[in-house]
Design a protein around this motif. Structure first.
Motif, short mmCIF file in Angstrom:
data_model
loop_
_atom_site.label_atom_id
_atom_site.label_comp_id
_atom_site.label_asym_id
_atom_site.label_seq_id
_atom_site.Cartn_x
_atom_site.Cartn_y
_atom_site.Cartn_z
N PRO A 1 136.84 78.61 73.04
CA PRO A 1 135.99 79.80 73.20
C PRO A 1 134.70 79.70 72.39
CG PRO A 1 138.27 80.40 72.76
CD PRO A 1 138.16 78.93 72.51
N ALA A 2 133.69 80.40 72.86
CA ALA A 2 132.41 80.44 72.16
C ALA A 2 132.55 81.22 70.86
CB ALA A 2 131.35 81.07 73.04
N ALA A 3 131.88 80.74 69.82
CA ALA A 3 131.86 81.46 68.55
C ALA A 3 130.75 82.49 68.51
CB ALA A 3 131.69 80.47 67.40
N GLY A 4 129.72 82.28 69.32
CA GLY A 4 128.59 83.20 69.36
C GLY A 4 128.74 84.25 70.43
N PRO A 5 127.85 85.27 70.43
CA PRO A 5 127.97 86.39 71.36
C PRO A 5 127.25 86.21 72.69
CG PRO A 5 126.22 86.83 69.78
CD PRO A 5 126.78 85.47 69.43
N ASP A 6 126.57 85.10 72.90
CA ASP A 6 125.69 84.99 74.08
C ASP A 6 126.38 84.41 75.31
OD1 ASP A 6 125.96 82.45 73.12
OD2 ASP A 6 123.82 82.10 72.74
N LEU B 1 130.18 65.69 69.56
CA LEU B 1 128.73 65.89 69.54
C LEU B 1 128.36 67.36 69.72
CD1 LEU B 1 127.54 62.80 71.59
CD2 LEU B 1 126.90 63.33 69.24
N LEU B 2 129.06 68.06 70.60
CA LEU B 2 128.77 69.48 70.78
C LEU B 2 129.15 70.29 69.54
CD1 LEU B 2 129.80 70.04 74.50
CD2 LEU B 2 127.50 70.17 73.53
N ALA B 3 130.22 69.91 68.88
CA ALA B 3 130.59 70.58 67.64
C ALA B 3 129.50 70.42 66.58
CB ALA B 3 131.92 70.03 67.12
N GLU B 4 128.81 69.30 66.62
CA GLU B 4 127.72 69.04 65.68
C GLU B 4 126.45 69.77 66.06
OE1 GLU B 4 124.95 65.24 64.22
OE2 GLU B 4 126.79 64.90 65.38
N ARG C 1 125.92 72.12 68.85
CA ARG C 1 126.03 73.47 69.41
C ARG C 1 127.36 74.10 68.98
NH1 ARG C 1 121.55 72.18 70.32
NH2 ARG C 1 120.28 72.45 72.20
N PRO C 2 127.56 74.29 67.68
CA PRO C 2 128.87 74.77 67.21
C PRO C 2 129.23 76.17 67.68
CG PRO C 2 127.23 74.78 65.44
CD PRO C 2 126.62 74.04 66.58
N GLY C 3 128.25 76.97 68.08
CA GLY C 3 128.54 78.32 68.53
C GLY C 3 128.86 78.44 70.00
N ASP C 4 128.62 77.37 70.76
CA ASP C 4 128.84 77.42 72.21
C ASP C 4 130.30 77.18 72.55
OD1 ASP C 4 126.14 77.77 72.43
OD2 ASP C 4 125.71 75.80 73.30
N GLY C 5 130.74 77.76 73.66
CA GLY C 5 132.06 77.48 74.18
C GLY C 5 132.09 76.14 74.89
N LEU C 6 133.29 75.69 75.21
CA LEU C 6 133.45 74.39 75.85
C LEU C 6 134.71 74.39 76.69
CD1 LEU C 6 132.86 71.36 76.28
CD2 LEU C 6 133.97 70.93 74.08
N LEU C 7 134.58 73.93 77.93
CA LEU C 7 135.73 73.70 78.80
C LEU C 7 135.66 72.26 79.27
CD1 LEU C 7 138.16 74.61 80.56
CD2 LEU C 7 136.49 75.21 82.34
N PRO D 1 145.57 60.89 88.22
CA PRO D 1 145.54 59.93 87.11
C PRO D 1 144.59 60.36 86.00
CG PRO D 1 144.20 59.14 88.93
CD PRO D 1 144.87 60.40 89.41
N VAL D 2 144.89 59.94 84.79
CA VAL D 2 143.99 60.09 83.65
C VAL D 2 144.04 58.78 82.88
CG1 VAL D 2 145.80 61.18 82.25
CG2 VAL D 2 143.38 61.42 81.61
N SER D 3 142.88 58.24 82.56
CA SER D 3 142.80 56.98 81.83
C SER D 3 142.42 57.24 80.38
CB SER D 3 141.76 56.06 82.48
OG SER D 3 140.45 56.53 82.22
N ASP D 4 142.57 56.21 79.55
CA ASP D 4 142.14 56.36 78.17
C ASP D 4 140.63 56.56 78.08
OD1 ASP D 4 140.81 53.62 77.67
OD2 ASP D 4 142.81 53.00 78.25
N ALA D 5 139.89 56.14 79.13
CA ALA D 5 138.45 56.39 79.15
C ALA D 5 138.14 57.87 79.33
CB ALA D 5 137.80 55.58 80.27
N ASP D 6 138.91 58.57 80.19
CA ASP D 6 138.70 60.01 80.37
C ASP D 6 138.81 60.74 79.04
OD1 ASP D 6 139.04 60.84 83.58
OD2 ASP D 6 140.07 58.99 83.06
N THR D 7 139.89 60.48 78.32
CA THR D 7 140.12 61.21 77.07
C THR D 7 139.12 60.80 75.99
OG1 THR D 7 141.82 59.55 76.49
CG2 THR D 7 142.56 61.58 77.54
N ALA D 8 138.77 59.51 75.93
CA ALA D 8 137.82 59.06 74.92
C ALA D 8 136.43 59.65 75.15
CB ALA D 8 137.74 57.54 74.90
N VAL D 9 136.00 59.73 76.40
CA VAL D 9 134.70 60.32 76.71
C VAL D 9 134.67 61.79 76.33
CG1 VAL D 9 133.13 61.00 78.58
CG2 VAL D 9 134.06 58.68 78.52
N GLU D 10 135.71 62.52 76.69
CA GLU D 10 135.70 63.94 76.34
C GLU D 10 135.74 64.16 74.83
OE1 GLU D 10 138.19 68.02 77.23
OE2 GLU D 10 137.89 66.58 78.86
N GLN D 11 136.48 63.35 74.12
CA GLN D 11 136.51 63.46 72.66
C GLN D 11 135.13 63.22 72.06
OE1 GLN D 11 139.52 60.58 71.70
NE2 GLN D 11 141.21 61.99 72.06
#
Length: 269
Positions: free
Chosen positions: A75-80, A56-59, A61-67, A41-51
């Motif tokens: 993918p990460a924008a930075g080389p580290d 926030l991470l885009a704001e 840590r914009p260079g970091d990757g995210l899964l 199952p996936v609820s609207d809470a799952d998707t809203a939390v991840e969004q």
């Protein structure tokens, strides 16, 4: 605070915002629940939390990757090689049924190694976190954290064992070994999902095992258990997480070799 202090502070901010979203939807009469292709199952809470976390991470840590479990890999924008791994609601089946044992899992990886983990379970009023070399803590927020430590239990006959559903162990060909493990232990319970690992890190139980889980299920848990003095490997004894699809054997360290010996090989037919 040193080392990953800024990242840990950010992880708590992410958890604060995630908690606000998830608690507002917990036991909501209009909660929307769908089935994913794997029939989980996936609820609207799952998707809203991840969004919310992604924004926030885009704001911050914009260079970091995210899964994330719901929206996949960025993918990460930075080389580290830094990458955040998110499970917006671990324990969705509990969440949709009104059971309060669910949490948002937040991990930071450098390469394939989790260096920071945070588990926030707002319906339980508790949060756990750790970063590499800085110990493991539990509390309601960063300021209230107290150190946690695994138990000193050395023998299975004295141990409390936690496990995931028996159907998973049956599918993995290890039903009889897990049943025998429960017979030989002092006590066995299936608390499920993140919670068994956190009870292990606190010393409330001694073993937590799962036959199959994804990276987002395990990444945040590893630093907390290991910084609390425990050990986490897969069933083959490789340090977790060991790949895209993982198994997990988490113990207080003292029982690890015994548990691996009991569960490490599928049952012969």
């Amino acid at each position: 605070m040193t080392g990953y202090a800024d990242d840990l502070a950010l992880a708590h901010l992410l958890a604060d915002r995630a908690d606000a979203v998830s608690t507002a939807r917990f036991r909501a009469l209009d909660l929307r629940v769908e089935s994913k292709p794997d029939l989980t199952p996936v609820s609207d809470a799952d998707t809203a939390v991840e969004q919310e976390i992604r924004a926030l991470l885009a704001e911050h840590r914009p260079g970091d990757g995210l899964l994330g479990e719901e929206y996949g890999e960025q993918p990460a924008a930075g080389p580290d090689g830094r990458r955040w791994v998110i499970d917006p609601i671990d324990g969705t089946k509990n969440f949709v049924r009104g059971v309060p044992v669910w949490a948002t899992l937040i991990a930071l990886l450098e390469g394939d190694r989790p260096v920071l983990g945070l588990v926030s379970a707002p319906a339980l009023g508790r949060r756990w976190w750790a970063s590499r070399g800085a110990g493991a803590y539990a509390g309601t927020d960063l300021a209230s954290g107290t150190p946690i430590r695994v138990s000193g239990v050395k023998d299975l006959v004295d141990a409390s064992v936690c496990y995931s559903s028996l159907t998973g162990w049956e599918s993995a060909g290890r039903l009889e070994p897990i049943l025998q493990l429960m017979r030989d232990a002092w006590r066995s319970r299936a608390y499920g999902d993140f919670y068994g690992y956190m009870l292990l890190a606190e010393g409330a139980l001694d073993v937590m095992v799962e036959p199959e889980l994804s990276l987002w299920d395990i990444a945040a848990l590893v630093p907390i258990v290991t910084e609390a003095g425990g050990t986490v490997t897969d069933l083959a004894g490789r340090p977790a997480p060991a790949g895209g699809e993982n198994s997990a054997v988490a113990t207080n360290g003292l029982l690890h070799a015994d548990i691996l010996g009991r569960l490490g090989r599928p049952a012969e037919h």
